[in-house]
Write an enzyme that holds these catalytic residues in place. Sequence first.
Site, PDB file in Angstrom:
ATOM      1  CG  ASP A  72       1.119   2.078 -19.314  1.00  0.00           C
ATOM      2  OD1 ASP A  72       2.042   1.045 -19.007  1.00  0.00           O
ATOM      3  OD2 ASP A  72       0.258   1.798 -18.288  1.00  0.00           O
ATOM      4  CE1 TYR A 104       0.562  -2.529 -11.959  1.00  0.00           C
ATOM      5  CE2 TYR A 104       2.755  -3.096 -11.375  1.00  0.00           C
ATOM      6  CZ  TYR A 104       2.046  -2.508 -11.856  1.00  0.00           C
ATOM      7  OH  TYR A 104       2.369  -0.985 -12.552  1.00  0.00           O
ATOM      8  CD  GLU A 160      -3.095   6.758  -6.846  1.00  0.00           C
ATOM      9  OE1 GLU A 160      -2.187   5.956  -6.156  1.00  0.00           O
ATOM     10  OE2 GLU A 160      -3.598   6.644  -8.165  1.00  0.00           O
ATOM     11  CB  THR A 217      -1.545  10.386  -9.963  1.00  0.00           C
ATOM     12  OG1 THR A 217      -2.384  11.448 -10.512  1.00  0.00           O
ATOM     13  CG2 THR A 217      -2.417   9.550  -9.230  1.00  0.00           C
ATOM     14  CE1 TYR A 218       5.793  14.399 -12.770  1.00  0.00           C
ATOM     15  CE2 TYR A 218       5.949  12.940 -14.300  1.00  0.00           C
ATOM     16  CZ  TYR A 218       6.411  13.952 -13.931  1.00  0.00           C
ATOM     17  OH  TYR A 218       7.382  14.713 -14.407  1.00  0.00           O
TER      18      TYR A 218
END
Length: 288
Positions: free
Chosen positions: A110, A149, A18, A49-50
Amino acid sequence: MGSIREKYTLGKTVFSCEVFPPKKDQIIEPTLQKLKEFKDISPDFLSVTYGAGGSNAGHAVEIASFINNEIGVDVLSHITSVGFSREKLDAGLKTFKENGIENVLALRGDRPAYMTDDEYAGRDFEHASDMASFIRDGYPDFTIAGACYPDKHFEAASYEEDIANLKKKTDAGCSFLISQLFFDNDRFYKMLDAMKHTGINVPVSAGIMPITSARMLGTTVTLSGTSVPKSLSDIIARYGEDDEAMKEAGLEYAISQARDLLDHGVNGIHLYVMNKPEVARCIFDEIR
Ligand code: FAD
């Protein structure tokens, strides 16, 4: 560039890393130069990632295109839906498509601190599963991945509820999963068992983050909510003050985690090395 999902059908462990784009007001060139070092490590794919809310979406697309076209490695672009209307998500996906990016990791994200109440209330997607079905219907050529998760997502009332929600995600079109980072492999195996019993049959990559400094562990635990086994806290207690020794012990911990996962026949290993190809190289050299 083809569908990353197919890599999981070749009978080999899928190795991925990543990386993250710079913030929108930072220059992109140093990141691009650094990422070139991933070329001769040849991961099966790199994920980009964003920023939740899409603040650095432009850089994310540029980095993903660079990985595809200049580095020659398949790319999985993360995209989040928090605060996004259908139109805004659609615009983001269109930009991906125009840039040849058709593998996406669908995440809810989030709520960022800067997002106003109005922006947040304007969201059309409550969960990643809602956006996955939107992508599946509007962009049938896309391959969609989702997050899972091993330590349970922090909002879920119970472990069982979280796994039941994960089934909604795979039913909605997520054809493989990448796990949140974890330090205790038994949590990951427990999650795989629970998934099997719930009828979730997609490949899962195990998320490993090499802890190379004592400070990094604190931040990681705060952000991910993962638990820290005694064997890792002992390492921090013993080497935490000595940067070099800590780095070596942290890498050794990640390597032993990865070896155990390979012995258990995991589908993939996803390294959270965050723009540090040299760390990825150390680990891949030992385990591939
Ligand atoms: P969801 O799948 O929507 O899950 C969130 C909660 O809702 C869970 O408790 C779940 O049990 C519950 N839930 C899920 N579906 C349903 C449903 N249909 N009905 C009712 N309840 C449901 N964040 C970023 O901002 N940018 C990134 O690039 C990024 N990359 C990540 C990569 C990975 C591999 C992982 C594991 C996380 C990443 N995150 C990223 C963090 C992620 O956005 C947060 O963990 C977020 O809190 C949850 O996202 P999600 O897609 O898992 O949400």
